[in-house]
Scaffold this motif. Structure first.
Motif, PDB file in Angstrom:
ATOM      1  N   ALA A 235      57.551 -42.659  37.384  1.00  8.23           N
ATOM      2  CA  ALA A 235      57.748 -44.218  36.327  1.00  8.23           C
ATOM      3  C   ALA A 235      58.244 -43.839  35.122  1.00  8.23           C
ATOM      4  O   ALA A 235      59.259 -42.244  35.112  1.00  8.23           O
ATOM      5  N   PRO A 236      58.855 -44.668  34.695  1.00  8.47           N
ATOM      6  CA  PRO A 236      59.822 -44.810  33.887  1.00  8.47           C
ATOM      7  C   PRO A 236      59.889 -44.091  32.428  1.00  8.47           C
ATOM      8  O   PRO A 236      60.704 -43.503  32.075  1.00  8.47           O
ATOM      9  N   ALA A 237      58.850 -43.934  32.324  1.00  8.94           N
ATOM     10  CA  ALA A 237      58.500 -43.175  30.872  1.00  8.94           C
ATOM     11  C   ALA A 237      58.420 -41.499  31.000  1.00  8.94           C
ATOM     12  O   ALA A 237      59.571 -41.179  30.470  1.00  8.94           O
ATOM     13  N   PHE A 238      58.016 -41.389  32.181  1.00  7.32           N
ATOM     14  CA  PHE A 238      58.158 -40.034  32.980  1.00  7.32           C
ATOM     15  C   PHE A 238      60.140 -39.797  32.650  1.00  7.32           C
ATOM     16  O   PHE A 238      60.420 -38.427  32.517  1.00  7.32           O
TER      17      PHE A 238
ATOM     18  N   ALA B 203      54.473 -34.279  32.466  1.00  8.47           N
ATOM     19  CA  ALA B 203      53.823 -35.168  32.382  1.00  8.47           C
ATOM     20  C   ALA B 203      53.282 -35.727  31.001  1.00  8.47           C
ATOM     21  O   ALA B 203      53.571 -36.640  30.361  1.00  8.47           O
ATOM     22  N   HIS B 204      51.900 -35.068  30.899  1.00 10.25           N
ATOM     23  CA  HIS B 204      51.607 -34.729  29.720  1.00 10.25           C
ATOM     24  C   HIS B 204      51.096 -33.602  28.795  1.00 10.25           C
ATOM     25  O   HIS B 204      50.481 -32.977  30.022  1.00 10.25           O
ATOM     26  N   GLY B 205      51.040 -33.554  27.840  1.00 10.54           N
ATOM     27  CA  GLY B 205      50.776 -32.196  27.100  1.00 10.54           C
ATOM     28  C   GLY B 205      51.910 -31.237  27.091  1.00 10.54           C
ATOM     29  O   GLY B 205      53.227 -31.317  27.496  1.00 10.54           O
TER      30      GLY B 205
ATOM     31  N   ARG C 181      45.824 -33.898  35.559  1.00 11.12           N
ATOM     32  CA  ARG C 181      45.600 -34.407  33.899  1.00 11.12           C
ATOM     33  C   ARG C 181      47.106 -34.317  33.092  1.00 11.12           C
ATOM     34  O   ARG C 181      47.626 -35.019  32.114  1.00 11.12           O
ATOM     35  N   THR C 182      48.221 -33.286  33.694  1.00 10.14           N
ATOM     36  CA  THR C 182      48.897 -32.714  32.586  1.00 10.14           C
ATOM     37  C   THR C 182      50.539 -32.803  33.696  1.00 10.14           C
ATOM     38  O   THR C 182      51.972 -32.633  33.198  1.00 10.14           O
ATOM     39  N   LEU C 183      50.544 -32.818  35.143  1.00 15.82           N
ATOM     40  CA  LEU C 183      51.316 -32.287  36.085  1.00 15.82           C
ATOM     41  C   LEU C 183      51.739 -33.577  36.683  1.00 15.82           C
ATOM     42  O   LEU C 183      51.091 -34.534  37.073  1.00 15.82           O
ATOM     43  N   SER C 184      53.133 -34.132  36.681  1.00 18.51           N
ATOM     44  CA  SER C 184      53.667 -34.829  37.580  1.00 18.51           C
ATOM     45  C   SER C 184      53.531 -34.607  39.509  1.00 18.51           C
ATOM     46  O   SER C 184      54.361 -33.574  39.194  1.00 18.51           O
TER      47      SER C 184
ATOM     48  N   MET D 107      49.300 -26.572  31.107  1.00 21.65           N
ATOM     49  CA  MET D 107      48.240 -27.229  32.437  1.00 21.65           C
ATOM     50  C   MET D 107      46.752 -26.639  31.863  1.00 21.65           C
ATOM     51  O   MET D 107      46.802 -25.746  32.659  1.00 21.65           O
ATOM     52  N   THR D 108      46.888 -27.306  31.452  1.00 28.31           N
ATOM     53  CA  THR D 108      45.246 -27.074  30.710  1.00 28.31           C
ATOM     54  C   THR D 108      43.808 -28.481  30.530  1.00 28.31           C
ATOM     55  O   THR D 108      44.710 -28.899  31.209  1.00 28.31           O
ATOM     56  N   MET D 109      43.079 -29.001  31.049  1.00 32.14           N
ATOM     57  CA  MET D 109      42.373 -29.720  30.822  1.00 32.14           C
ATOM     58  C   MET D 109      42.480 -30.783  29.797  1.00 32.14           C
ATOM     59  O   MET D 109      42.891 -31.953  29.787  1.00 32.14           O
ATOM     60  N   ASP D 110      43.055 -29.851  28.945  1.00 36.28           N
ATOM     61  CA  ASP D 110      43.649 -31.354  27.255  1.00 36.28           C
ATOM     62  C   ASP D 110      44.772 -31.220  27.120  1.00 36.28           C
ATOM     63  O   ASP D 110      45.347 -32.123  26.732  1.00 36.28           O
TER      64      ASP D 110
END
Length: 414
Positions: free
Chosen positions: A221-224, A260-262, A207-210, A265-268
């Motif tokens: 990915a280009p965005a990352f 990668a996101h957020g 959800r968060t890690l690449s 390292m949590t669910m959201d």
């Protein structure tokens, strides 16, 4: 072992005995675990004088204790009287260390203070607890059981600048967990050193890690890749080190990478702790990924840090302990909720346990033979195995040529 080390393919997994043989496991203990620096735990696990925790390395029990002078020390958890464990249990706090067997009493710095009925010639100064080498860097405690410890300064100098902004000396243990996995310790480390398995097994983590950690990787990915470059520029402006550093033998590694996101390292992807570590102000600092073989990896984020410790319990039994660290002033139930902070890695750890145990079960089969590593995504595993086999090859005597047996001529008696 010498024969197998000399003949194994370098880009393949290890032959079966390295993962399940009791004699090979004992060599691991003697040559790896009794000779190298090991991660013992976070210093904040012993926050005040008299706080202690224990750990088992091979057949040796160690106790980590903070003294009245604030210094963290490591002692062999063996009474100098008749050898009983002095500190029984996983952790505790005591004004003095008292052996439960005959009440020999030790100061927190290891000096023997009291031993009743030992006679007028007994000299307490000769019976202090035996110490192991102990160093603290960036809020983490490392120990070494060797008579003469190898160099530690190079590692300390490498990781200290990355750890310092997170001020783990002024953190506290918010929660912890311990798993016992029915797998060889090397399989546990191998599993950690690659994310080849992540897509099919770690939905919470991804959800968060690449899966990837380099802009040079063509699969990123280009965005990352753009995010990595943007965050690197931001961290340069803040004076935060982030470039990947490795020791020459690949035993130690440290790098700061964005998620990668957020932001955590949590669910959201939201921070798990309102009060950030140290004096940090920026919630989006990615994670400092820090490795120290043979038994530790970490994720240091802005809001909390996660430290992992691996200890071998047997040829096919390994203990994995995880600590979640937060600012010492953060209040449980107000600034953070342990179950929310633990959710991602509690799930990931259990998934990894299943993977390691399945791996061990397959390796135990008569059909197992070493298989090839992916050269594009399992390089971390190969780095570990190269380090491990290099260590063992240095210390295991080379195989000797067979000595021809001379025939014995029997002569009948008269």
């Amino acid at each position: 072992m010498a024969d197998l080390l000399a003949t194994r393919r370098a880009d393949y997994s290890l032959p079966q005995p390295f993962y399940n043989d009791a004699d090979f496991h004992q060599l691991d203990i003697e040559q790896i675990w009794y000779r190298n620096w090991l991660f013992a735990g976070p210093a904040c696990a012993v926050p005040a004088a008299g706080n202690w925790f224990t750990l088992e390395v091979g057949t040796s029990s160690l106790v980590i204790v903070r003294g009245a002078d604030g210094v963290v020390r490591a002692f062999y958890n063996t009474c100098r009287h008749r050898g009983s464990k002095v500190c029984v249990g996983d952790a505790g706090k005591a004004a003095k260390l008292v052996c439960p067997y005959h009440q020999w009493t030790y100061e927190l710095d290891g000096r023997l203070l009291f031993a009743r009925e030992m006679g007028p010639d007994f000299k307490a100064a000769d019976f202090s607890l035996k110490q192991a080498h102990c160093r603290t860097v960036g809020g983490y405690v490392y120990i070494c059981l060797a008579d003469e410890a190898p160099d530690f300064d190079a590692f300390s100098q490498m990781v200290q600048p990355y750890m310092q902004p997170h001020d783990l000396e002024n953190a506290k243990v918010a929660c912890s967990s311990t798993l016992v996995e029915q797998a060889n310790w090397k399989l546990v480390i191998e599993n950690n050193r690659e994310c080849y398995h992540c897509t099919g097994n770690h939905p919470e983590l991804l959800r968060t890690l690449s899966e990837f950690d380099s802009t040079d990787d063509p699969r990123v990915a280009p965005a990352f890749a753009d995010r990595i470059r943007a965050k690197a520029a931001e961290w340069d402006a803040e004076g935060l080190p982030h470039a990947s550093q490795n020791s020459p033998d690949k035993r130690f590694r440290v790098v700061r990478l964005p998620l990668a996101h957020g932001e955590s390292m949590t669910m959201d992807g939201k921070p798990a702790v309102k009060q950030l570590l140290g004096n940090l102000q920026n919630k989006d600092l990615g994670s400092v990924r820090m490795l120290s073989l043979p038994n530790n990896w970490n994720h240091l984020q802005a809001d909390h840090a996660i430290a992992f410790r691996v200890l071998p319990l047997g040829p096919q039994l390994t203990q994995v302990t995880t600590w979640w660290l937060v600012n010492k002033d953060a209040q449980e139930g107000v600034d953070y909720h342990p179950e929310e902070m633990m959710q991602v890695w509690a799930a990931t750890n259990d998934q990894d346990r299943v993977l390691a145990e399945n791996n061990q079960a397959g390796i135990n089969s008569k059909a197992y033979e070493p298989g090839p590593y992916s050269q594009t995504i399992e390089f971390g595993v190969q780095n570990f195995i190269d380090w491990y086999t290099g260590q063992m090859a240095e210390m295991v005597p080379p195989a000797r040529a067979a000595i021809p047996i001379q025939p014995i001529h029997l002569v009948a008696s008269a």
